[in-house]
Design a protein around this motif. Structure first.
Motif, PDB file in Angstrom:
ATOM      1  N   ILE A 156      45.338  35.603  33.943  1.00 60.66           N
ATOM      2  CA  ILE A 156      45.601  35.660  32.508  1.00 60.66           C
ATOM      3  C   ILE A 156      44.354  36.145  31.775  1.00 60.66           C
ATOM      4  N   GLY A 157      43.206  35.556  32.100  1.00 68.48           N
ATOM      5  CA  GLY A 157      41.955  35.951  31.457  1.00 68.48           C
ATOM      6  C   GLY A 157      41.580  37.381  31.768  1.00 68.48           C
ATOM      7  N   PHE A 158      41.742  37.793  33.023  1.00 68.08           N
ATOM      8  CA  PHE A 158      41.403  39.162  33.406  1.00 68.08           C
ATOM      9  C   PHE A 158      42.270  40.165  32.643  1.00 68.08           C
ATOM     10  N   SER A 159      43.550  39.839  32.486  1.00 70.05           N
ATOM     11  CA  SER A 159      44.442  40.716  31.719  1.00 70.05           C
ATOM     12  C   SER A 159      44.001  40.815  30.269  1.00 70.05           C
ATOM     13  N   ALA A 160      43.578  39.680  29.708  1.00 70.03           N
ATOM     14  CA  ALA A 160      43.067  39.699  28.337  1.00 70.03           C
ATOM     15  C   ALA A 160      41.816  40.570  28.247  1.00 70.03           C
ATOM     16  N   GLY A 161      40.967  40.489  29.262  1.00 67.27           N
ATOM     17  CA  GLY A 161      39.767  41.320  29.288  1.00 67.27           C
ATOM     18  C   GLY A 161      40.094  42.805  29.344  1.00 67.27           C
ATOM     19  N   ILE A 162      41.126  43.164  30.097  1.00 66.55           N
ATOM     20  CA  ILE A 162      41.554  44.560  30.150  1.00 66.55           C
ATOM     21  C   ILE A 162      41.968  45.038  28.759  1.00 66.55           C
ATOM     22  N   GLY A 163      42.653  44.156  28.013  1.00 71.57           N
ATOM     23  CA  GLY A 163      43.043  44.515  26.648  1.00 71.57           C
ATOM     24  C   GLY A 163      41.852  44.765  25.749  1.00 71.57           C
ATOM     25  N   VAL A 164      40.804  43.919  25.871  1.00 71.59           N
ATOM     26  CA  VAL A 164      39.589  44.114  25.077  1.00 71.59           C
ATOM     27  C   VAL A 164      38.925  45.435  25.442  1.00 71.59           C
ATOM     28  N   ALA A 165      38.856  45.736  26.731  1.00 67.66           N
ATOM     29  CA  ALA A 165      38.247  46.991  27.175  1.00 67.66           C
ATOM     30  C   ALA A 165      39.041  48.196  26.676  1.00 67.66           C
ATOM     31  N   ALA A 166      40.361  48.067  26.653  1.00 59.87           N
ATOM     32  CA  ALA A 166      41.194  49.170  26.171  1.00 59.87           C
ATOM     33  C   ALA A 166      40.922  49.453  24.694  1.00 59.87           C
TER      34      ALA A 166
END
Length: 426
Positions: A156-166
């Motif tokens: 869940i956290g890693f997916s959220a991080g991908i969103g921030v990077a995007a």
């Protein structure tokens, strides 16, 4: 199945335990996973567009960083047996946070190489240290399930991080948010670590032998077989996408969706897959099933080497992703059960660190070996990988049993020596 198990929201709610210690561990994992998600998903974009490195330089640095785990996981595991585990984990996570922040100052390839290897060396040490804390503070029968919860939270956290990077990648001026955002999130994780119990050094009369885990051949055989079963990582992240893009008629847009399917699957089913893996025997059986699922996935995608139909290929690729996802949650549960179950209490940190070699080793060798075999040999390459997985699946049980018997014998010898030593001192 309960009502909550049938509803996705209910399953997510079950990831929040009532116990404060477990909540803190999950919060640390979430903050760390988000920070790593920001960096890992945005690092190539940041270093190529903002710093000006070539794709080859970035790839070389990231590959070199993988070798750091072959040393640091065992080293920091040994250190964790001898110091307060909370202090060590806080120091490691804090230094990694500082390292991520220093990425914003990198301007040359040499600086990048030095920093990426140093950060990886420290970051690989956080895993066995965190596992040693869990082994110290959480009862035996609850560790595998807690790790499963932590892994779901990680996704869940890693997916959220991908969103921030995007979002950061939308503008070149925002790219600096990738290292800075990662540093802030890892810094928050370090602060959360300070709220954990200290995790005192191992308080047993039997002092751990230096590098005892890597001298334990029976234990290393389990680690090696687990590394083979962990090849689902390379198959899903590298081999299957390469095969899909170069050897099938599947449209490229499907490739990113494969990881979405996998991530969602792990979030919702990792905890359920951990059931039964709390003991060494149960963990070995779970690992055996994981190997058979990997073999089934390889067999499914192998048909695309014979029948060149885009619709069939797409169905086969999706079926393979689902099979590998089932294998992933099972193999992860198996690894936790075996790692905790086969680690002697007097050297838990070192043994847990040594078990982490199964992932580090797979990360170094898996992508090159498996992709080379499959791309070069096609159908027979996939079938060879399937055969390898079946062999590992059949061997993991006997290997785990021999390692458990050897550990029990050593514990019995140590127990017999302790009263004798005590009598001599009277």
């Amino acid at each position: 199945m309960t009502e909550n198990d049938s509803v996705p929201a209910g399953r997510l709610a079950r990831l929040i335990p009532a116990d404060p210690l477990r909540r803190r561990l999950l919060a640390i994992r979430f903050a760390g996973a988000t920070g790593r998600g920001v960096f890992l998903s945005g690092s190539v974009v940041y270093f190529t567009l903002h710093v000006g490195l070539s794709a080859g330089q970035v790839g070389l640095g990231l590959s070199a960083s993988g070798f750091a785990g072959l040393v640091s996981s065992v080293l920091f595991g040994m250190i964790a047996d001898r110091v307060h585990k909370r202090t060590l984990l806080c120091a490691l996570v804090g230094l990694v946070a500082v390292g991520f922040g220093l990425y914003s100052l990198v301007s040359t390839a040499t600086e990048f190489y030095v920093l990426v290897v140093l950060i990886a060396f420290l970051d690989y040490g956080t895993g066995p240290t965190e596992s040693a804390i869990v082994a110290t503070l959480v009862p035996d029968g609850e560790r595998v399930r807690l790790n499963a919860m932590m892994r779901s939270v990680f996704n869940i956290g890693f997916s959220a991080g991908i969103g921030v990077a995007a979002v950061a990648a939308l503008s070149e001026r925002l790219l600096v948010l990738i290292p800075i955002g990662s540093a802030v999130l890892l810094g928050a994780a370090a602060v959360l670590v300070t709220r954990l119990p200290a995790g005192a050094p191992t308080g047993t009369a039997r002092r751990p032998r230096l590098f005892g885990a890597v001298r334990d051949l029976r234990y290393l055989s389990v680690v090696g077989l687990s590394a083979v079963l962990a090849s689902h990582i390379s198959l899903l992240m590298v081999v299957l996408p390469l095969w899909t893009l170069t050897e099938t008629g599947v449209r490229p847009f499907l490739v990113p969706l494969l990881l979405v399917i996998n991530t969602v699957f792990v979030i919702f089913f990792q905890v359920r897959a951990s059931r039964g893996a709390e003991t060494v025997a149960g963990a070995a059986a779970t690992g055996r099933r994981a190997g058979l699922w990997i073999a089934a996935g390889c067999a499914a995608v192998s048909v695309t080497a014979v029948w060149h139909d885009a619709v069939l290929a797409a169905a086969a690729v999706v079926a393979t992703v689902l099979a590998l996802s089932v294998a992933e949650v099972m193999q992860a549960s198996s690894a936790w059960g075996l790692a905790f179950g086969l680690a002697p209490k007097h050297a838990a940190g070192e043994y847990l660190g040594a078990f982490d070699l199964h992932v580090a080793g797979q990360n170094v060798a898996g992508p090159v070996l498996l992709s080379g075999l499959v791309i070069a040999q096609g159908f027979w390459g996939w079938m060879a990988v399937a055969g390898l997985m079946v062999a590992a699946a059949l061997l993991i049980g006997p290997a785990a049993r021999r390692s458990a018997e050897a550990m029990a014998a050593k514990s019995a010898e140590a127990g017999a020596e302790a009263p004798a030593a005590a009598e001599e001192t009277v």
